[in-house]
Design an enzyme around this catalytic site. Sequence first.
Site, mmCIF file in Angstrom:
data_model
loop_
_atom_site.group_PDB
_atom_site.id
_atom_site.type_symbol
_atom_site.label_atom_id
_atom_site.label_comp_id
_atom_site.label_asym_id
_atom_site.label_seq_id
_atom_site.Cartn_x
_atom_site.Cartn_y
_atom_site.Cartn_z
ATOM 1 N N CYS A 169 -4.388 -25.363 40.642
ATOM 2 C CA CYS A 169 -4.586 -26.603 41.357
ATOM 3 C C CYS A 169 -3.971 -27.834 40.288
ATOM 4 O O CYS A 169 -4.572 -28.949 40.130
ATOM 5 C CB CYS A 169 -5.786 -26.684 41.298
ATOM 6 S SG CYS A 169 -7.344 -25.226 41.402
ATOM 7 N N ALA A 198 -1.148 -30.125 41.779
ATOM 8 C CA ALA A 198 -1.026 -31.064 42.412
ATOM 9 C C ALA A 198 -1.981 -32.264 42.943
ATOM 10 O O ALA A 198 -3.461 -32.134 42.804
ATOM 11 C CB ALA A 198 -0.452 -31.173 44.110
ATOM 12 N N GLY A 230 -0.206 -33.761 40.271
ATOM 13 C CA GLY A 230 0.336 -33.913 38.941
ATOM 14 C C GLY A 230 -0.394 -34.497 38.124
ATOM 15 O O GLY A 230 1.046 -34.194 36.574
ATOM 16 N N LYS A 235 -1.922 -34.097 34.839
ATOM 17 C CA LYS A 235 -2.431 -33.693 34.233
ATOM 18 C C LYS A 235 -0.468 -32.243 34.235
ATOM 19 O O LYS A 235 -0.910 -32.041 32.408
ATOM 20 C CB LYS A 235 -3.408 -32.099 34.906
ATOM 21 C CG LYS A 235 -4.399 -33.513 34.721
ATOM 22 C CD LYS A 235 -5.875 -32.276 34.770
ATOM 23 C CE LYS A 235 -6.783 -33.839 34.871
ATOM 24 N NZ LYS A 235 -6.654 -33.941 35.896
ATOM 25 N N CYS A 238 -13.849 -32.855 37.951
ATOM 26 C CA CYS A 238 -13.830 -35.137 38.303
ATOM 27 C C CYS A 238 -15.800 -34.893 39.193
ATOM 28 O O CYS A 238 -15.463 -35.981 40.489
ATOM 29 C CB CYS A 238 -12.993 -35.708 39.152
ATOM 30 S SG CYS A 238 -12.828 -35.373 40.549
HETATM 31 C C1 LIG Z 1 -8.808 -32.049 41.424
HETATM 32 S S1 LIG Z 1 -7.412 -32.188 42.237
HETATM 33 C C2 LIG Z 1 -5.844 -31.471 41.036
HETATM 34 C C3 LIG Z 1 -5.857 -32.958 40.358
HETATM 35 C C4 LIG Z 1 -4.174 -32.369 39.515
HETATM 36 N N1 LIG Z 1 -4.612 -31.286 38.576
HETATM 37 C C5 LIG Z 1 -3.651 -33.716 38.880
HETATM 38 O O1 LIG Z 1 -4.460 -34.196 37.774
HETATM 39 O O2 LIG Z 1 -2.997 -34.665 39.509
HETATM 40 C C6 LIG Z 1 -7.225 -30.116 43.271
HETATM 41 C C7 LIG Z 1 -6.188 -29.751 43.523
HETATM 42 O O3 LIG Z 1 -6.869 -27.794 44.010
HETATM 43 C C8 LIG Z 1 -6.107 -27.970 45.366
HETATM 44 N N2 LIG Z 1 -6.447 -26.640 45.525
HETATM 45 C C9 LIG Z 1 -7.702 -26.617 46.032
HETATM 46 N N3 LIG Z 1 -7.628 -24.578 46.189
HETATM 47 C C10 LIG Z 1 -6.822 -24.265 45.569
HETATM 48 C C11 LIG Z 1 -6.755 -23.035 45.582
HETATM 49 N N4 LIG Z 1 -7.306 -21.645 45.910
HETATM 50 N N5 LIG Z 1 -5.111 -22.185 45.151
HETATM 51 C C12 LIG Z 1 -5.046 -23.529 44.516
HETATM 52 N N6 LIG Z 1 -5.113 -24.617 44.864
HETATM 53 C C13 LIG Z 1 -5.906 -25.314 45.077
HETATM 54 C C14 LIG Z 1 -6.183 -28.536 46.143
HETATM 55 O O4 LIG Z 1 -5.156 -28.504 47.106
HETATM 56 C C15 LIG Z 1 -5.862 -30.457 45.585
HETATM 57 O O5 LIG Z 1 -4.587 -30.391 44.806
#
Ligand SMILES: C[S@@+](CC[C@H](N)C(=O)[O-])C[C@H]1O[C@@H](n2cnc3c(N)ncnc32)[C@H](O)[C@@H]1O
Length: 279
Positions: free
Chosen positions: A92, A94, A96, A98, A207
Amino acid sequence: MESYGEETAAAIAERHRDEPPLDISVKSDPEGWTEKLDGLLLPTGSIRLRERGGITGLPGFDEGAWWVQDAAAALPVRLLAPKPGERIADLCAAPGGKTAQLAAMGAAVTAVDRSGPRLRRLRANLERLGLSAEIVTKDATLWDAEPFDAVLLDAPCSATGTIRRHPDVAWTKSPDDRDKLVALQARLLEAAARLTKPGGRLVYCTCSLEPQEGEAQIEAFLKAHVDFVRKPIEAAEIGGLGEAIDHNGDLRTLPHQLHNDTPRLSGWSGFYATRLIRL
Ligand SMILES: C[S@@+](CC[C@H](N)C(=O)[O-])C[C@H]1O[C@@H](n2cnc3c(N)ncnc32)[C@H](O)[C@@H]1O
């Protein structure tokens, strides 16, 4: 209010009324960039800018020296403590923030997200920063790979810890949405556990201010996975801010913490994070 009591809930609500701070993470030399940008170096290593305004015109943006990232959002990777050359899965990932931290610390990162458009932003962010990661567009619950030295799961959540930045969250997310997210987080945790090698670390974070997406989620996970134990967080790892660590040794930042007398320079997002070790 039910989760935190009247006094804390009032302090959080009060902080939500102020314009949010603007924090950045730097690839290196936090002291030097604090001076160049006339910022405030926070005890956790993030830099808080005194002025909001055009980000892209600031020194260091074009050369990719830093990126915008809430100070609390920068903590989970610090807890993971990546070492140069380690294989790390960022589930998860994007857009990005982290991933950039992990790559800047020298880890070999695989960034997984199910959203193609969000991963395009991740790719563009890494390009500007001169950092690299393997990028996988996939539902992480269905993804399989050789187990990693460490896994970061920054799970999708109700985002109630970010209401100050995104006030619409209070209106667009219902308790029903939250319950669906709790179920998805549990499935993502199963995938993260499979992808962690014995002796490896797993950091789970959201978050969210909701215990169901944090403390209770992990309590249930640990009951079902006796091969995982918690490695409690110490205050020294987060700039001595012991108030942001709960009785289990997990991270629980709240929006009214990290006080500054200037409201716009005060507070941070609400985050939960736990660090687990696979036996
Ligand atoms: C909280 S955001 C992540 C923020 C990111 N880690 C950062 O620090 O910039 C949650 C992400 O989970 C992704 N997501 C949701 N369900 C998912 C799944 N089943 N598999 C992979 N990614 C998923 C979403 O597309 C979203 O980009």
